[in-house]
Design a protein around this motif. Structure first.
Motif, mmCIF file in Angstrom:
data_model
loop_
_atom_site.group_PDB
_atom_site.id
_atom_site.type_symbol
_atom_site.label_atom_id
_atom_site.label_comp_id
_atom_site.label_asym_id
_atom_site.label_seq_id
_atom_site.Cartn_x
_atom_site.Cartn_y
_atom_site.Cartn_z
ATOM 1 N N HIS A 143 13.050 -1.913 -61.968
ATOM 2 C CA HIS A 143 11.759 -2.374 -61.444
ATOM 3 C C HIS A 143 11.746 -2.425 -59.896
ATOM 4 C CE1 HIS A 143 7.949 -4.699 -61.724
ATOM 5 N NE2 HIS A 143 8.342 -5.081 -60.529
ATOM 6 N N HIS A 154 9.916 0.068 -56.919
ATOM 7 C CA HIS A 154 9.137 -0.264 -55.711
ATOM 8 C C HIS A 154 9.768 0.415 -54.495
ATOM 9 C CE1 HIS A 154 6.303 -3.173 -57.235
ATOM 10 N NE2 HIS A 154 7.226 -3.992 -57.692
ATOM 11 N N GLU A 182 2.486 -2.075 -58.642
ATOM 12 C CA GLU A 182 3.260 -2.388 -59.851
ATOM 13 C C GLU A 182 3.358 -1.206 -60.814
ATOM 14 O OE1 GLU A 182 5.157 -5.026 -60.312
ATOM 15 O OE2 GLU A 182 4.530 -5.815 -58.370
ATOM 16 N N SER A 208 6.737 0.492 -60.141
ATOM 17 C CA SER A 208 7.917 -0.251 -60.586
ATOM 18 C C SER A 208 7.986 -0.356 -62.113
ATOM 19 C CB SER A 208 7.905 -1.639 -59.963
ATOM 20 O OG SER A 208 6.680 -2.278 -60.235
HETATM 21 ZN ZN ZN Z 1 6.962 -5.654 -58.985
#
Ligand code: ZN
Length: 565
Positions: A356, A360, A385, A388
């Motif tokens: 995750h 990013h 998001e 990720s």
């Molecule tokens: Zn995040």
């Protein structure tokens, strides 16, 4: 350059002020798009340098809060950041008023101007005292949670250290630990109610002073919601209710069957398998080695990315004394490099950091190479998001390296978690719309509303034996509701997009990786809706956006034998 070698020096405010003001004065008078562009990019570098210093300080302080030097520097930034923001505000105002704005789109992405426009709408110097009151209440909320001393079986826990007991294989331990935690919330019910009540009233006042009908309307600007409004969000919530809630109910029923209980009690939710949730094997160092191998096998770009992270030591993963809690990914503009901060604790969360947070970081690494305007390297929250959460799914084929023969169990738990999260996420959003639409509600009315919505979106929740939850107080634990109002639907919008990438990966769609690369390289140069369309995903607000995904999810759960994984 290695993170440890990056030089920190506190900027001289008076010098920056003089330089920034001189550049802004020239920008305001720029007579051509070329002149405007050249001055704009000088300001962009200056801003990037201030940001670099502020980030280096923030990261080093969070790694060791006992370091006296960075502790003092952090105080400087807390005091001076709003003063630097005044220049940024003037920059926004000049850009928005620029007579040849459209001619600049070739150099400065259109999203930059949209963000500048929205930022101006939600700020006024007159509001500073209200913002300060709001900050004090938010700090009070986090201090209250940090003050928790929870006695359980002869030991004292805080809210973070008691959390792993929710995954204890002994049911009585899980229940005991959860009851002890809930007793803390019950004991401080009046405090949580008072803090939230004041926050709602202050935020409503801010919105009205700016001429909005209420805080909900103001928040659609604050959160940079480009191209969608509350009606579209409301329709989207009903799609989740119709398509996902039944699926989540099925998963909860299967969970109860595995646990050998009639329902999944309020203390059982985190427990997917009676003999334990999947845990990563080996030390953090071994997992980093696994991650490096995985990213090399995934693609050339991710291989280069992970080598860059390792060579420049752009993370701090181990939990240690004096280190702040939680995890994040940030960026250091002067070097075009991301940084990952985490607290490994031996759970599957350690692997999530390497997928995750690395997702990013990979997005920033990719976008910052081609986008010179630093404010457009990261996209808005709901878009950020996607990168990720999708990376978590892109990493699926390599999970054997992390979980050995429990990899299937990890994949099952991960996907089930994603499905069960969606109804909860839209519940948090729906609740906040109701609260800010009715700023004069009493605390009891808010709690009644929460419980009613909870029964609608998560009808499978069983609160028998937990009066504080029956009363509608679950949300005291949800920091976003206090600290980052209206920031929550973002996670669900991104999850719906990530699940589309998951479904495409499952179907061996060869274009899926290419579209993921498009997503990462576009960074913040497109709005959420345009970005989603650019990588051939369905926009979550459209009818039928979830149809192909839900079908494939059902297929997945039909085909897995959860008794043997
Ligand atoms: Zn995040």
């Amino acid at each position: 350059m290695k993170f440890s070698e990056m030089r920190y020096e506190r900027p001289d405010y008076e010098k920056v002020k003089a330089e920034y003001t001189r550049l802004l004065d020239r920008l305001e008078k720029a007579a051509s798009r070329e002149e405007f562009r050249d001055i704009f990019f000088k300001i962009n570098s200056l801003k990037g340098h201030i940001e670099t210093m502020s980030t280096l300080c923030f990261v080093r302080h969070s790694i060791d809060t006992r370091d006296a030097f960075y502790d003092a520097e952090q105080e400087y930034w807390d005091e001076y950041r709003p003063m630097y923001a005044v220049f940024d505000n003037r920059l926004s105002s000049i850009c928005v008023g620029c007579p040849f704005r459209e001619e600049l789109y070739a150099f400065i992405p259109k999203t930059y101007f949209l963000m500048a426009e929205y930022s101006l709408k939600v700020f006024s110097e007159e509001l500073i005292p209200l913002f300060q009151q709001e900050n004090r209440l938010v700090t009070e909320y986090s201090n209250l949670k940090a003050s928790a001393q929870i006695e359980f079986e002869g030991k004292t826990y805080n809210l973070a250290s008691i959390a792993p007991l929710a995954e204890d294989t002994d049911r009585a331990t899980r229940k005991g630990a959860m009851d002890a935690k809930l007793a803390f919330y019950a004991e401080h019910e009046a405090d949580f109610d008072r803090i939230y009540d004041s926050l709602v009233r202050i935020r409503d006042e801010e919105a009205r002073k700016l001429g909005f009908s209420g805080y909900t309307q103001m928040s659609y600007y604050r959160m940079f919601r480009f191209g969608y409004d509350r009606d579209m969000v409301s329709k989207y919530r009903s799609i989740i209710l119709e398509k996902i809630t039944p699926l989540a109910r099925r998963l909860v029923e299967e969970q109860a069957r595995r646990l050998g209980t009639e329902t999944v009690g309020y203390f059982d939710s985190a427990m997917e398998f009676p003999d334990g949730n999947p845990k990563p094997q080996g030390t953090m160092e071994q997992q980093v080695r696994n991650a490096r191998k995985m990213y090399h096998e995934m693609s050339r770009q991710t291989g280069e990315f992970i080598d860059m992270m390792v060579e420049n030591e752009l993370w701090d993963l181990e939990s240690k004394d004096g280190k702040q809690m939680g995890g994040y990914c940030t960026s250091i503009p002067d070097y075009g490099m991301p940084f990952i901060f985490a607290n490994s604790n031996g759970t599957s969360g350690d692997v999530d950091t390497l997928t995750h947070e690395a997702g990013h970081a990979f997005q920033y690494y990719t976008s910052s190479k081609r986008i010179p305007v630093s404010d457009c390297q990261w996209p808005t929250m709901e878009s950020a998001e996607i990168a990720s959460m999708s990376m978590e799914f892109n990493a699926w084929p390599w999970m054997e390296g992390f979980f050995g023969d429990k990899a299937d169990r990890y994949r099952y738990t991960h996907l089930a978690g994603a499905v069960k999260f969606l109804p909860y996420g839209v519940l948090v959003d729906h609740f906040q719309h109701e609260v800010y639409d009715h700023p004069n509600w009493t605390p009891s009315q808010r709690k009644e509303c929460w419980r009613e919505l909870e029964k609608m979106y998560q009808p499978y929740k069983d609160y028998t034996g937990a009066p504080i939850l029956e009363k509608g107080c679950w949300w005291y634990q949800q920091g976003h509701i206090f600290e980052n109002p209206f920031y929550y639907i973002d996670y669900t919008l991104a999850q719906v997009c990530a699940l589309q990438f998951w479904a495409r990966n499952q179907a061996k769609d060869e274009k899926a990786w290419n579209d993921y690369m498009i997503l990462c390289s576009l960074g913040g140069t497109k709005t959420f809706i345009d970005l989603v369309k650019s990588c051939s995903l369905k926009v979550p607000f459209e009818d039928g956006c979830l149809d192909s995904v839900t079908e494939r999810i059902e297929e997945f759960f039909d085909s897995v034998d959860d008794r043997t994984i």
